[in-house]
Design a protein around this motif. Structure first.
Motif: not given
Length: 209
Positions: A39-63
């Motif tokens: 749950v990205n609580d309004g981050s201003t760094d690359r946190s959301w980009d990293v979450i998307n990268e992890l999701h793309n690598q693990n689509p059934d596991t990472v949300h």
């Protein structure tokens, strides 16, 4: 057993890949079915980009869930609870200070019949004197005011599906989960663990907060 791991975060882009690899190791070693909800609580760094990268690598596991601004830890956790599908929900911080191996003991206590398991720090050696003094003072003041709160527990905990559904019945607007969760009323216990130093970055709880 299906496990949902809910992780609220603010500006933790450096820690997220390592954190997920730790969770993945623990879950796969125990052959658990699991999901990780960041749950990205309004981050201003690359946190959301990293979450998307992890999701793309693990689509059934990472949300991922993205807040447009910083609402705070409790609202982020509550949103994660609402999304979680597991038989149990484990909440933890994103800074890699929570002992991952304590999850095994959480699950043992759950199997013994506990609906809520609180992770409790066994010491505060990694804190500065000011941090330790103010943190312990906070718990003492809350207790003096009559708040049912677990001493030295932050937000590293396990909750059963039934406990999560019980939490959803509360209608508070200003959420304080450390005070609300003990009021749910189900059988609970604690597991002590040693909290490590930060993996990267700085604390998101400065003096002002």
């Amino acid at each position: 057993m299906d496990i949902s791991v809910v992780i609220p975060l603010y500006n933790e882009d450096e820690s997220l890949p390592e954190l997920f690899s730790w969770i993945k190791r623990v879950m796969e070693e125990n052959k658990f079915t699991y999901e990780v909800i960041f749950v990205n609580d309004g981050s201003t760094d690359r946190s959301w980009d990293v979450i998307n990268e992890l999701h793309n690598q693990n689509p059934d596991t990472v949300h991922g869930i993205k807040f447009r601004r910083n609402y705070g830890k409790s609202p982020a956790l509550y949103c994660g609870f609402d999304r979680a599908k597991g038989d149990v929900v484990i909440t933890m911080d994103a800074d890699l200070q929570d002992d991952m191996d304590a999850m095994d003991r959480f699950l043992e206590k759950y199997e013994e019949g506990c609906e809520i398991v609180y992770g409790v720090r066994n010491k505060r050696d990694t804190d500065t004197f000011f941090k330790r003094f103010t943190a312990e003072g906070f718990y003492k003041v809350m207790k003096a005011l009559g708040v049912d709160i677990v001493f030295n527990h932050a937000d590293y905990r396990l909750m059963s599906r039934r406990a999560v559904e019980g939490l959803a019945q509360f209608s508070e607007v200003n959420l304080f989960l450390r005070g609300i969760v003990p009021q749910i009323g189900y059988k609970w216990t604690t597991v002590t663990y040693e909290r490590a130093e930060r993996f990267a970055g700085e604390s998101k709880y400065p003096l002002k907060k």
